[in-house]
Design a protein around this motif. Structure first.
Motif, short mmCIF file in Angstrom:
data_model
loop_
_atom_site.label_atom_id
_atom_site.label_comp_id
_atom_site.label_asym_id
_atom_site.label_seq_id
_atom_site.Cartn_x
_atom_site.Cartn_y
_atom_site.Cartn_z
N PHE A 113 2.18 -12.14 4.52
CA PHE A 113 1.97 -11.65 5.89
C PHE A 113 1.85 -12.85 6.80
CE2 PHE A 113 -0.89 -10.40 9.35
CZ PHE A 113 -0.34 -9.20 9.78
N ASN A 114 3.00 -13.29 7.33
CA ASN A 114 3.03 -14.42 8.25
C ASN A 114 2.34 -15.66 7.67
OD1 ASN A 114 4.27 -14.86 10.80
ND2 ASN A 114 2.25 -15.13 11.73
N GLY A 115 2.56 -15.92 6.38
CA GLY A 115 1.98 -17.08 5.73
C GLY A 115 0.71 -16.82 4.97
N SER A 116 0.18 -15.61 5.04
CA SER A 116 -1.04 -15.25 4.31
C SER A 116 -0.70 -14.29 3.18
CB SER A 116 -2.06 -14.59 5.25
OG SER A 116 -2.39 -15.43 6.32
N SER A 117 -1.42 -14.40 2.07
CA SER A 117 -1.19 -13.48 0.96
C SER A 117 -1.67 -12.09 1.34
CB SER A 117 -1.93 -13.96 -0.29
OG SER A 117 -3.32 -14.03 -0.05
N MET A 118 -0.93 -11.06 0.96
CA MET A 118 -1.20 -9.70 1.38
C MET A 118 -1.11 -8.74 0.21
SD MET A 118 1.16 -7.17 3.61
CE MET A 118 2.02 -6.86 2.06
N ASN A 119 -1.94 -7.70 0.23
CA ASN A 119 -1.77 -6.56 -0.67
C ASN A 119 -1.92 -5.29 0.14
OD1 ASN A 119 -4.78 -5.79 -0.87
ND2 ASN A 119 -4.76 -7.94 -1.53
N SER A 136 0.02 3.47 5.43
CA SER A 136 -0.27 2.27 4.64
C SER A 136 -1.48 1.54 5.20
CB SER A 136 0.94 1.33 4.61
OG SER A 136 1.23 0.86 5.92
N VAL A 137 -2.22 0.92 4.28
CA VAL A 137 -3.36 0.08 4.64
C VAL A 137 -3.19 -1.23 3.90
CG1 VAL A 137 -5.86 -0.20 4.61
CG2 VAL A 137 -4.86 2.06 5.00
N GLY A 138 -3.18 -2.35 4.63
CA GLY A 138 -2.95 -3.65 4.02
C GLY A 138 -4.00 -4.67 4.42
N GLN A 139 -4.29 -5.57 3.50
CA GLN A 139 -5.26 -6.66 3.73
C GLN A 139 -4.55 -7.99 3.49
OE1 GLN A 139 -8.82 -6.53 4.42
NE2 GLN A 139 -8.57 -8.74 4.69
N ALA A 140 -4.64 -8.88 4.48
CA ALA A 140 -4.05 -10.22 4.37
C ALA A 140 -5.15 -11.24 4.58
CB ALA A 140 -2.94 -10.41 5.40
N ASN A 141 -5.24 -12.19 3.65
CA ASN A 141 -6.28 -13.22 3.70
C ASN A 141 -5.64 -14.59 3.88
OD1 ASN A 141 -8.38 -11.31 3.11
ND2 ASN A 141 -7.72 -11.35 0.97
N GLY A 142 -5.96 -15.25 4.98
CA GLY A 142 -5.41 -16.56 5.25
C GLY A 142 -6.49 -17.61 5.41
N ASP A 143 -6.09 -18.85 5.64
CA ASP A 143 -7.05 -19.94 5.80
C ASP A 143 -7.81 -19.83 7.12
OD1 ASP A 143 -6.24 -21.00 3.38
OD2 ASP A 143 -4.71 -22.28 4.30
N GLN A 144 -7.14 -19.30 8.15
CA GLN A 144 -7.75 -19.25 9.48
C GLN A 144 -8.39 -17.90 9.80
OE1 GLN A 144 -7.90 -22.05 11.23
NE2 GLN A 144 -6.75 -23.07 9.59
N ALA A 145 -7.85 -16.82 9.21
CA ALA A 145 -8.36 -15.49 9.56
C ALA A 145 -7.98 -14.48 8.48
CB ALA A 145 -7.80 -15.05 10.91
N ASP A 146 -8.73 -13.37 8.47
CA ASP A 146 -8.41 -12.22 7.62
C ASP A 146 -7.88 -11.11 8.52
OD1 ASP A 146 -9.35 -13.54 5.38
OD2 ASP A 146 -11.39 -12.77 5.63
N ASN A 147 -6.87 -10.40 8.03
CA ASN A 147 -6.25 -9.34 8.81
C ASN A 147 -6.25 -8.03 8.02
OD1 ASN A 147 -4.95 -10.80 11.29
ND2 ASN A 147 -4.44 -12.07 9.52
N LEU A 148 -6.65 -6.97 8.67
CA LEU A 148 -6.64 -5.63 8.09
C LEU A 148 -5.76 -4.75 8.97
CD1 LEU A 148 -7.71 -3.61 5.96
CD2 LEU A 148 -9.61 -3.13 7.53
N ALA A 149 -4.69 -4.20 8.39
CA ALA A 149 -3.73 -3.41 9.17
C ALA A 149 -3.62 -2.00 8.60
CB ALA A 149 -2.35 -4.08 9.16
N ALA A 150 -3.53 -1.02 9.49
CA ALA A 150 -3.28 0.37 9.12
C ALA A 150 -2.10 0.85 9.97
CB ALA A 150 -4.50 1.23 9.35
N GLU A 151 -1.06 1.38 9.31
CA GLU A 151 0.15 1.78 10.03
C GLU A 151 0.68 3.11 9.53
OE1 GLU A 151 3.03 -1.39 11.36
OE2 GLU A 151 2.14 -2.44 9.66
#
Length: 240
Positions: A113-119, A136-151
């Motif tokens: 996810f834009n350079g972050s690992s995602m599941n 879908s519900v996805g979680q992406a964890n990066g060095d700068q931020a964590d992202n939680l998306a629901a689409e």
């Protein structure tokens, strides 16, 4: 997440034959097991001319009714039975038909996810072989931020009868970003998402589908310019 996968596999491993089918043994005999697997003992034998009723399939085993009792017959032994029309019964075509006629699909995907690992976890409903909607519900964890998306997305499959079939989709949802900073207390951000996706489905076997996709999303922000992100995904789904 592992529990979710195990639950999906256990639920979707059963596929019902379109309707019970009466057959008779054409070979010398067939072995009937107490369960769906070679590890289960042979508890009954049906000899030539005796009748069976095919009920349910589980992987490479078929549940049958014989003398008012239920047993399991290996799929390979279907070569030893014939229908009332004196034809051999085969489940190979039934498998592809089940793929084309599926109505519910649950999946798990991993990616970037834009350079972050995602599941991501997803649940889809098919209106027809050509059109389906997916949450879908996805979680992406990066060095700068964590992202939680629901689409919520809508997908179109132009050639659903192909074993390897492309699909296209559009969707929208929300993205919650939680910065990973200790120097400045940056607040969490909630933004809207608009996405377009291109992907491929490959019917593996039984109730399993492999999926690969590329998704382009636009994050609608409060600033003058919006952000664009790329997502690459690879995973599988189970259906019934």
């Amino acid at each position: 997440m592992i529990r979710f996968l195990l639950l999906c596999i256990s639920i979707f491993s059963f596929v019902t034959v379109a309707e019970p089918v009466d057959v008779s043994v054409s070979g010398d005999f067939v072995n009937l097991h107490s369960g769906a697997g070679r590890g289960y003992p042979i508890v009954q034998v049906a000899i030539k001319g005796e009748r069976l009723t095919l009920l349910t399939r589980r992987h490479d085993w078929v549940q049958v009714e014989f003398k008012q009792q239920q047993y399991w017959l290996a799929r390979a032994d279907l070569a030893q039975v014939i229908t009332a029309q004196q034809q051999q019964f085969d489940l190979s075509d039934d498998r592809m038909a089940a793929f084309e006629q599926r109505t519910l699909e649950a999946g798990i995907q991993f990616g970037d996810f834009n350079g972050s690992s995602m599941n991501q976890l997803s649940l889809a409903y098919l209106f027809s072989p050509y059109l389906q909607t997916e949450l879908s519900v996805g979680q992406a964890n990066g060095d700068q931020a964590d992202n939680l998306a629901a689409e919520l997305s809508l997908y179109l499959s132009p050639w659903p009868h192909w074993r390897l079939s492309p699909y296209f989709g559009i969707g929208g949802g929300v993205l919650r970003t939680t910065p990973r900073t200790v120097l400045v207390q940056t607040p969490d951000r909630n933004n809207s998402l608009a996405s377009a996706e291109f992907g491929l489905r490959y019917y593996l076997s039984r109730n399993f589908i492999a999926r690969a996709a590329y998704r382009r999303s636009v994050i609608v922000t409060d600033r003058n310019d919006n952000e664009e992100i790329d997502t690459w995904k690879l995973g599988f789904s189970v259906f019934f």
